[in-house]
Write an enzyme that holds these catalytic residues in place. Structure first.
Site, PDB file in Angstrom:
ATOM      1  N   TYR A 145       0.716  -1.255  -0.134  1.00 16.00           N
ATOM      2  CA  TYR A 145      -0.148   0.072   0.182  1.00 16.00           C
ATOM      3  C   TYR A 145       1.040   1.129  -0.036  1.00 16.00           C
ATOM      4  CZ  TYR A 145      -4.568  -2.061   0.833  1.00 16.00           C
ATOM      5  OH  TYR A 145      -5.855  -2.817   0.864  1.00 16.00           O
ATOM      6  N   LYS A 197       3.727 -15.096   3.015  1.00 18.95           N
ATOM      7  CA  LYS A 197       3.893 -15.844   1.719  1.00 18.95           C
ATOM      8  C   LYS A 197       5.361 -16.161   1.807  1.00 18.95           C
ATOM      9  CE  LYS A 197       2.749 -17.630  -2.013  1.00 18.95           C
ATOM     10  NZ  LYS A 197       1.879 -19.090  -2.140  1.00 18.95           N
ATOM     11  N   ASP A 230      -2.235 -18.397   0.883  1.00 20.51           N
ATOM     12  CA  ASP A 230      -3.188 -19.244   0.325  1.00 20.51           C
ATOM     13  C   ASP A 230      -3.993 -20.248   0.970  1.00 20.51           C
ATOM     14  OD1 ASP A 230      -0.607 -20.337   0.382  1.00 20.51           O
ATOM     15  OD2 ASP A 230      -0.449 -20.643  -1.849  1.00 20.51           O
ATOM     16  N   ASP A 255      -6.080  -7.027   4.653  1.00 12.90           N
ATOM     17  CA  ASP A 255      -7.270  -6.441   3.705  1.00 12.90           C
ATOM     18  C   ASP A 255      -8.012  -7.762   3.373  1.00 12.90           C
ATOM     19  OD1 ASP A 255      -8.830  -4.464   2.902  1.00 12.90           O
ATOM     20  OD2 ASP A 255      -7.843  -4.801   0.567  1.00 12.90           O
ATOM     21  N   ASP A 259     -11.709  -9.383   5.182  1.00 10.59           N
ATOM     22  CA  ASP A 259     -13.014  -9.306   4.472  1.00 10.59           C
ATOM     23  C   ASP A 259     -13.645 -10.432   4.380  1.00 10.59           C
ATOM     24  OD1 ASP A 259     -12.979  -6.600   4.157  1.00 10.59           O
ATOM     25  OD2 ASP A 259     -13.399  -6.915   1.949  1.00 10.59           O
TER      26      ASP A 259
HETATM   27  C1  LIG Z   1     -10.877   1.788   1.066  1.00 11.56           C
HETATM   28  C2  LIG Z   1      -9.566   0.933   1.007  1.00 11.56           C
HETATM   29  C3  LIG Z   1      -8.584   1.799   0.982  1.00 11.56           C
HETATM   30  C4  LIG Z   1      -9.437  -0.080   2.182  1.00 11.56           C
HETATM   31  C5  LIG Z   1      -8.166  -0.412   2.255  1.00 11.56           C
HETATM   32  O1  LIG Z   1      -7.909  -1.460   1.398  1.00 11.56           O
HETATM   33  O2  LIG Z   1      -7.361  -0.596   3.444  1.00 11.56           O
HETATM   34  C6  LIG Z   1     -10.609  -0.862   2.645  1.00 11.56           C
HETATM   35  O3  LIG Z   1     -10.745  -2.071   1.973  1.00 11.56           O
HETATM   36  C7  LIG Z   1     -10.423  -1.252   4.274  1.00 11.56           C
HETATM   37  O4  LIG Z   1     -10.230  -2.630   4.145  1.00 11.56           O
HETATM   38  O5  LIG Z   1     -10.625  -0.474   5.278  1.00 11.56           O
END
Ligand SMILES: CC(C)[C@H](C(=O)O)[C@@H](O)C(=O)O
Ligand SMILES: NC(=O)c1ccc[n+]([C@@H]2O[C@H](COP(=O)([O-])OP(=O)(O)OC[C@H]3O[C@@H](n4cnc5c(N)ncnc54)[C@H](O)[C@@H]3O)[C@@H](O)[C@H]2O)c1
Length: 557
Positions: A145, A197, A230, A255, A259
């Site tokens: 990032y 990884k 993975d 990230d 999710d």
């Molecule tokens: C919106 C984006 C920049 C952010 C990230 O990738 O960190 C989002 O996906 C999160 O997880 O807060």
């Protein structure tokens, strides 16, 4: 007494952000209004796409300054198709700049069930989803990032684009320490699964080495294993409980994995997150040494443009983020728990005594505001009960004084000495009962305390009988975990020694019990009353011999 004031900056953002934040703000206002010693001052600023529209940039100097001066920040979500991937100025850039500017390197994302009643909403089979309790600790201001990058169409190689993933030793050390503190805050401590990884990436090999060394050197009591990213992503859908505990990982992997794990409890709308500039606060705000840990709190979901403006978004993730804000930044654990409890009650189905409220993402028809109303109603009732409970003695005195204006000032009588001793012994029993768990938490099998009359260990005064005044000539106490081979022995085992018999008995017990790690209180600075003094340490050494002394761990009392 003046109230302690905490400054909270609110960044509603875009899409459903303002809708869900409005409900979390009502929850914080409820906590503030009910508190007799804390005031939460909330100030709202533009941030994200709405700021791009007004000022041409996502993060203005004014918003950044307010965030830098705040004790904590509550955010909704930013972004949307209006400012999509090809836009010149993207709201997401503002979020990354804010994280970097505030040094928010530790992103904490728990994935668990706010209520067991939600099990049916999980995309996984109930038997697989039940009991999932994962906390992703994601490094947030390093890696791909923030590494150097080059966009397509820029010279020298116009047909290529690249991002670089860089990590330094100190960056991995500090996030590993936060993961360890979070693991240790649970009882028993949580295992840590470090995800990388390392079979391909150099930065991952550094990650694995530093995470291992930091935990081995500084937190040897914690369990650590390593997973490749993975295979970790497969485990999260196939057998997620295998990763229960703390997943420690770098920015990009975190990230994606956060999710993935966040949908297990049924909806993206349910889960909170914290981004901190240090380890979470463990102290209470009322303690003299208390210092806020700056942090930004937001639900893990995005701005959900597909449902924005309809008033149907689930506000639970944002409300739970407000609870995390109180706990981690402001040291207000009790109201945080009250919020979590209110949320559970709102979500619990009616057959188990809950309200069974569901927004559309959970198959229901309740609106964002319905959920907020109910959480606030339940929270108010809890906070009001506390207020009445704490003010009861004061209220009764006031009423008494009004009924008998001439009556002498009321005073309390102390219980008799015998009753006082019974109370003190009950407290002592409660303290001693906690010791086996404390030993397990710190990874020791036993705790040995040896002392002489007039050279007492300070701990002695908290575990002695109420009617005892000082240790006898030599008093030796051995605490052990109840799960050890010493089960059946009293805990602690205690010898009062006038004859020297304690040492053979202690050696025999240690031989049967074979503890690997024995804690011993010592203090180099406070010779008497701070743990073992020099002479007693030597006596212990002489009597136990090198092989047992090698297993001792010197703790400063
Ligand atoms: C919106 C984006 C920049 C952010 C990230 O990738 O960190 C989002 O996906 C999160 O997880 O807060
Ligand atoms: N931290 C942030 O602010 C953040 C995080 C992720 C995405 N984003 C941004 O949000 C925008 C939309 O992203 P996306 O669509 O990929 O992800 P999203 O999380 O906004 O939405 C994904 C799906 O989940 C649903 N959803 C999300 N939150 C919900 C809630 N509280 N209640 C009910 N349903 C909910 C949405 O309706 C959508 O169907 C993008 O611009 C993205 O960059 C911002």
């Amino acid at each position: 007494m003046a109230k302690k004031t905490f400054r909270i900056v609110v960044l509603p953002g875009d899409g459903i952000g303002p809708e869900v934040v409005a409900e979390a703000v009502r929850v914080l206002e409820t906590v503030s209004a009910a508190s007799s010693d804390v005031e939460l001052k909330l100030e709202t600023y533009d941030f994200g796409g709405c700021a791009v529209d007004k000022y041409g940039i996502a993060l203005t100097e004014e918003t950044l300054q307010a965030c830098q001066q705040a004790d904590a920040i509550l955010m909704g979500a930013i972004g949307g198709p209006k400012w999509g991937v090809n836009a010149k100025v993207r709201p997401e850039q503002g979020l990354l700049s804010l994280r970097k500017a505030l040094g928010l390197y530790a992103n904490i994302r728990p994935a668990n069930f706010a209520s067991e009643s939600l099990l049916a909403h999980s995309p996984l089979k109930p038997a697989i989803a039940q009991g999932v309790n994962i906390i992703v600790v994601r490094e947030l201001i390093g890696g791909a990032y923030f590494g150097t990058r080059k966009e397509l169409g820029v010279s020298p190689d116009e047909d290529a684009a690249w991002d670089t993933m860089t990590y330094s030793v100190s960056e991995v050390q500090r996030i590993t320490r936060v993961a360890a503190q979070i693991a240790l805050a649970a009882d028993p401590p949580l295992p840590i699964h470090s995800v990388d990884k390392a079979n391909v990436l150099a930065s991952s090999r550094l990650w694995r080495k530093v995470a291992t060394e930091t935990l081995q050197n500084e937190y040897p009591q914690l369990k650590l294993d390593h997973q490749l990213v993975d295979s970790a992503s497969m485990i999260i859908v196939a057998n997620p409980k295998k990763l229960n505990g703390v997943i420690l990982t770098e920015n990009l992997f975190g990230d994606i994995l956060s999710d993935e794990s966040s949908v297990i409890p049924g909806s993206l709308g349910l889960l909170p997150s914290a981004s901190l500039a240090g380890a979470p606060s463990v102290a209470n705000y009322a303690e003299l040494t208390f210092k806020t840990t700056p942090g930004l709190y937001e639900p893990i979901h995005g701005s959900a443009p597909d449902i924005a403006g309809q008033g149907i978004a689930n506000p639970i993730g944002t409300i739970l983020s407000a609870a995390m804000l109180l706990r981690y930044s402001l040291g207000m654990d009790k109201p945080a728990k009250a919020i979590e409890e209110a949320v559970r009650k709102v979500l619990d189905s009616r057959d188990i005594g809950g309200e069974g409220l569901r927004t559309a993402d959970l198959g229901g028809s309740h609106k964002t505001k319905d959920i907020g109303d109910k959480v606030v109603e339940i929270l108010k009732a809890t906070l009001m009960r506390w207020l009445v409970f704490w003010s009861l003695p004061f209220l009764s005195l006031t009423v008494l004084a009004q009924l008998h204006p001439e009556a002498p000032a009321p005073y309390y009588t102390l219980p008799s000495l015998r009753e006082q001793a019974e109370i003190l012994d009950r407290w002592r029993d409660e303290r001693v009962a906690r010791i086996p768990d404390i030993l397990k938490k710190y990874g020791v099998d036993a705790w040995l305390m040896s002392q002489r009359e007039h050279a007492e260990d300070t701990i002695w005064w908290s575990i002695k009988d109420a009617t005892e005044f000082a240790p006898h000539r030599r008093t030796v106490v051995l605490f052990h975990t109840n799960s050890s081979s010493l089960t059946g022995h009293p805990n602690p085992i205690r010898w009062v020694d006038n004859t020297g018999q304690v040492w053979p008995e202690l050696r025999a017990i240690l031989r049967t019990y074979q503890p690997d790690r024995i804690a011993v209180n010592t203090d180099r600075n406070i010779a008497f009353a701070g743990g073992l003094h020099v002479g007693e340490w030597d006596a212990l050494h002489e009597q136990l011999g090198d092989s047992w002394m090698e297993k001792t761990l010197r703790t400063s009392s």
